[in-house]
Design a protein around this motif. Structure first.
Motif, PDB file in Angstrom:
ATOM      1  N   THR A   1      35.297  43.533  14.819  1.00 19.75           N
ATOM      2  CA  THR A   1      36.408  43.225  15.720  1.00 19.75           C
ATOM      3  C   THR A   1      37.746  43.317  15.001  1.00 19.75           C
ATOM      4  O   THR A   1      38.717  43.892  15.522  1.00 19.75           O
ATOM      5  CB  THR A   1      36.232  41.816  16.307  1.00 19.75           C
ATOM      6  OG1 THR A   1      34.985  41.746  16.999  1.00 19.75           O
ATOM      7  CG2 THR A   1      37.371  41.482  17.259  1.00 19.75           C
ATOM      8  N   VAL A   2      37.797  42.773  13.805  1.00 18.47           N
ATOM      9  CA  VAL A   2      39.046  42.780  13.042  1.00 18.47           C
ATOM     10  C   VAL A   2      39.437  44.205  12.641  1.00 18.47           C
ATOM     11  O   VAL A   2      40.610  44.588  12.743  1.00 18.47           O
ATOM     12  CB  VAL A   2      38.913  41.876  11.798  1.00 18.47           C
ATOM     13  CG1 VAL A   2      40.108  42.052  10.867  1.00 18.47           C
ATOM     14  CG2 VAL A   2      38.799  40.420  12.218  1.00 18.47           C
TER      15      VAL A   2
ATOM     16  N   ILE B   1      38.752  47.009  14.151  1.00 19.43           N
ATOM     17  CA  ILE B   1      39.235  47.729  15.338  1.00 19.43           C
ATOM     18  C   ILE B   1      40.659  47.296  15.679  1.00 19.43           C
ATOM     19  O   ILE B   1      41.540  48.126  15.949  1.00 19.43           O
ATOM     20  CB  ILE B   1      38.288  47.485  16.533  1.00 19.43           C
ATOM     21  CG1 ILE B   1      36.923  48.150  16.267  1.00 19.43           C
ATOM     22  CG2 ILE B   1      38.896  48.018  17.826  1.00 19.43           C
ATOM     23  CD1 ILE B   1      35.857  47.788  17.278  1.00 19.43           C
ATOM     24  N   ALA B   2      40.901  45.980  15.648  1.00 21.38           N
ATOM     25  CA  ALA B   2      42.239  45.465  15.963  1.00 21.38           C
ATOM     26  C   ALA B   2      43.280  45.989  14.975  1.00 21.38           C
ATOM     27  O   ALA B   2      44.406  46.342  15.358  1.00 21.38           O
ATOM     28  CB  ALA B   2      42.218  43.942  15.961  1.00 21.38           C
ATOM     29  N   LEU B   3      42.906  46.069  13.702  1.00 20.97           N
ATOM     30  CA  LEU B   3      43.844  46.559  12.688  1.00 20.97           C
ATOM     31  C   LEU B   3      44.143  48.038  12.877  1.00 20.97           C
ATOM     32  O   LEU B   3      45.282  48.490  12.690  1.00 20.97           O
ATOM     33  CB  LEU B   3      43.276  46.299  11.290  1.00 20.97           C
ATOM     34  CG  LEU B   3      43.193  44.825  10.880  1.00 20.97           C
ATOM     35  CD1 LEU B   3      42.407  44.681   9.578  1.00 20.97           C
ATOM     36  CD2 LEU B   3      44.592  44.227  10.726  1.00 20.97           C
ATOM     37  N   ASP B   4      43.138  48.826  13.250  1.00 17.67           N
ATOM     38  CA  ASP B   4      43.374  50.245  13.531  1.00 17.67           C
ATOM     39  C   ASP B   4      44.367  50.417  14.681  1.00 17.67           C
ATOM     40  O   ASP B   4      45.283  51.250  14.624  1.00 17.67           O
ATOM     41  CB  ASP B   4      42.056  50.938  13.886  1.00 17.67           C
ATOM     42  CG  ASP B   4      41.486  51.741  12.723  1.00 17.67           C
ATOM     43  OD1 ASP B   4      42.276  52.104  11.818  1.00 17.67           O
ATOM     44  OD2 ASP B   4      40.280  52.004  12.711  1.00 17.67           O
ATOM     45  N   LEU B   5      44.194  49.628  15.728  1.00 18.44           N
ATOM     46  CA  LEU B   5      45.093  49.734  16.877  1.00 18.44           C
ATOM     47  C   LEU B   5      46.508  49.275  16.525  1.00 18.44           C
ATOM     48  O   LEU B   5      47.495  49.845  17.010  1.00 18.44           O
ATOM     49  CB  LEU B   5      44.537  48.918  18.048  1.00 18.44           C
ATOM     50  CG  LEU B   5      43.190  49.417  18.609  1.00 18.44           C
ATOM     51  CD1 LEU B   5      42.706  48.505  19.730  1.00 18.44           C
ATOM     52  CD2 LEU B   5      43.304  50.857  19.105  1.00 18.44           C
ATOM     53  N   ALA B   6      46.607  48.263  15.674  1.00 17.95           N
ATOM     54  CA  ALA B   6      47.938  47.816  15.226  1.00 17.95           C
ATOM     55  C   ALA B   6      48.628  48.901  14.410  1.00 17.95           C
ATOM     56  O   ALA B   6      49.841  49.136  14.560  1.00 17.95           O
ATOM     57  CB  ALA B   6      47.796  46.530  14.401  1.00 17.95           C
TER      58      ALA B   6
ATOM     59  N   ALA C   1      48.785  45.896   8.162  1.00 17.55           N
ATOM     60  CA  ALA C   1      47.492  46.153   8.799  1.00 17.55           C
ATOM     61  C   ALA C   1      46.561  46.896   7.847  1.00 17.55           C
ATOM     62  O   ALA C   1      45.364  46.590   7.749  1.00 17.55           O
ATOM     63  CB  ALA C   1      47.694  46.952  10.086  1.00 17.55           C
TER      64      ALA C   1
ATOM     65  N   ALA D   1      39.344  53.637  15.285  1.00 19.48           N
ATOM     66  CA  ALA D   1      38.905  52.417  15.978  1.00 19.48           C
ATOM     67  C   ALA D   1      37.666  52.687  16.839  1.00 19.48           C
ATOM     68  O   ALA D   1      36.728  51.879  16.878  1.00 19.48           O
ATOM     69  CB  ALA D   1      40.040  51.866  16.834  1.00 19.48           C
TER      70      ALA D   1
END
Length: 444
Positions: free
Chosen positions: A76-77, A79-84, A111, A179
């Protein structure tokens, strides 16, 4: 080498790494051209500052991020970092002031500072066999070299159709695809390290293991050598090509690609080489080459009174790439050898943080010194830095470096389970030695 891609989890993570790094490579070229667009001949100082911000963020955030994220939340983390990262990169084309570049670079690299150690620590858990892991490291090195070879080549082609601002959109696409691939990956199950330890304690644990292991102290010194040569390429290529060689945007991309050619060539040879030659010999040889190339480049630069041409720059960049790959590719093997599985995320985070202190120093020498006192002084300072790193590595990393070491435990009770697991003769025994709760100091 490519047979490790039969492992579906590694294959997905490797593909995620490739597409993210292609995007990052496009951003590297675009950022250099943006800096030149905003600052002209002072672009080296702007890039040096931007990359220094990146290093400061890496040094401060990387150890804590790996310690904070529990194994169950890693996907989860990530994926969130890739999107950021995708969102931050998409904003870069709209900047008009240098200070805006600095803020967005800080957000983007924050990120990345959290993403990279988590990503790196997964690979040895997925590929348990050391030969497979070595192949994976070389493939990973090749992926990183896409940032300095294929991405600049792609950037050169794209620049015939669009302005450099459009390259930042490619960066965002790369992070989004990364992501998606991370989402499709099955992650290994790893037990969390002692739930009563806080994030700060776990972060310090990784640092303690790193700094108390002789081979890793040698690795840290070799990171200084790699940073010396790498920073010359990453910071000053745009200045050398645009101001000295009178080249254009595409020529900047091709010069960066020359560095990647040398790096990729060695990365493909390393798996077989490391089966026959020790990590120490390979890495120290690469360090010696890096020092020699920087010293020779300084001599040529002074001898020609700064009137260098492509026949000087391109071979030098290729050799710097060769030395760079020889220095950084085997590093993951040393980390894997130096800690238990549960401690690997913290150790990779410590390597990520400490190595970027080296880059912070080198980037300032390459950028600020070059802008203020000229390229020969910057090259000379980087050559001196590389020589210091080489000497420190030679001294810190002993030639005899076995995994199993004979040692004793003076204060360990006789009924402790460790004695049952590793029986002792006359109070001493031998087993794979890593720094942990029972082994807090390296035996002499």
């Amino acid at each position: 080498m490519i047979d490790v891609l039969k492992n579906s989890s590694f294959r997905n993570l490797f593909a995620a790494q490739v597409v993210a790094l292609v995007g990052t490579g496009l951003a590297t070229v675009a950022l250099a051209l943006l800096a030149y667009d905003l600052a002209g001949a002072e672009a080296g100082a702007v890039l040096g500052t931007a990359l220094a911000i990146k290093m400061i963020v890496y040094v401060t955030l990387a150890p804590v991020s790996a310690a904070v994220v529990p194994p169950a939340l890693r996907k989860t983390v990530l994926i969130a970092l890739d999107l950021a990262r995708a969102a931050a990169a998409l904003t870069l084309p709209f900047v008009t002031e240098i200070w805006q570049v600095y803020i967005l670079i800080a957000l983007l690299q924050s990120a990345s500072a959290c993403f990279t150690p988590l990503f790196q620590s997964l690979i040895p858990e997925i590929l348990k066999d050391e030969k497979d892991y070595t192949k994976a490291l070389s493939l990973s090195r090749l992926a990183y070299d896409l940032e300095s070879l294929l991405s600049p080549a792609l950037a050169a082609a794209l620049l015939t159709l669009i302005s450099f601002h459009g390259l930042f959109a490619g960066t965002s696409v790369g992070f989004v695809l990364s992501a998606v691939l991370v989402f499709s990956t099955v992650f290994p199950l790893i037990a969390a390290k002692r739930g009563d330890e806080g994030p700060y304690t776990r972060a310090i644990r990784g640092m303690r293991i790193y700094l108390r292991t002789p081979r890793l102290r040698g690795l840290l010194a070799l990171n200084l050598v790699a940073a010396a040569g790498g920073s010359l390429v990453f910071v000053n290529t745009v200045v050398v090509v645009r101001s000295v060689l009178q080249g254009g945007e595409r020529e900047v991309a091709w010069a960066l690609a020359a560095f990647g050619i040398g790096s990729m060539a060695i990365a493909m040879l390393l798996p077989r080489l490391l089966d026959k030659v020790s990590d120490r010999r390979v890495m120290l040889s690469a360090a010696g080459l890096m020092c020699a190339v920087l010293a020779c480049l300084l001599g040529i630069w002074i001898g020609l009174n700064g009137a260098v041409n492509w026949l000087v720059v391109i071979p030098s960049w290729v050799l710097l790439g060769v030395a760079y790959a020889g220095l950084v590719t085997p590093g993951g093997r040393l980390l894997r050898r130096s800690a238990d599985s549960a401690d690997l995320p913290f150790l990779f985070a410590a390597q990520f943080s400490l190595s970027h202190i080296c880059w912070l120093i080198a980037y300032q020498l390459a950028g600020m010194v070059g802008a203020k006192w000229g390229m020969p002084i910057a090259i000379g300072a980087l050559a001196c830095l590389a020589i210091v790193g080489f000497a420190a590595a030679w001294r810190s990393w002993p030639k005899a470096d076995p995994e199993e070491i004979e040692h004793g435990h003076d204060n360990l009770p006789s009924d402790h389970p460790h004695w049952a697991e590793h029986p002792a003769v006359t109070g001493r025994h031998s087993h794979r030695f890593v720094i942990d709760d029972l082994h807090t100091r390296w035996p002499h």
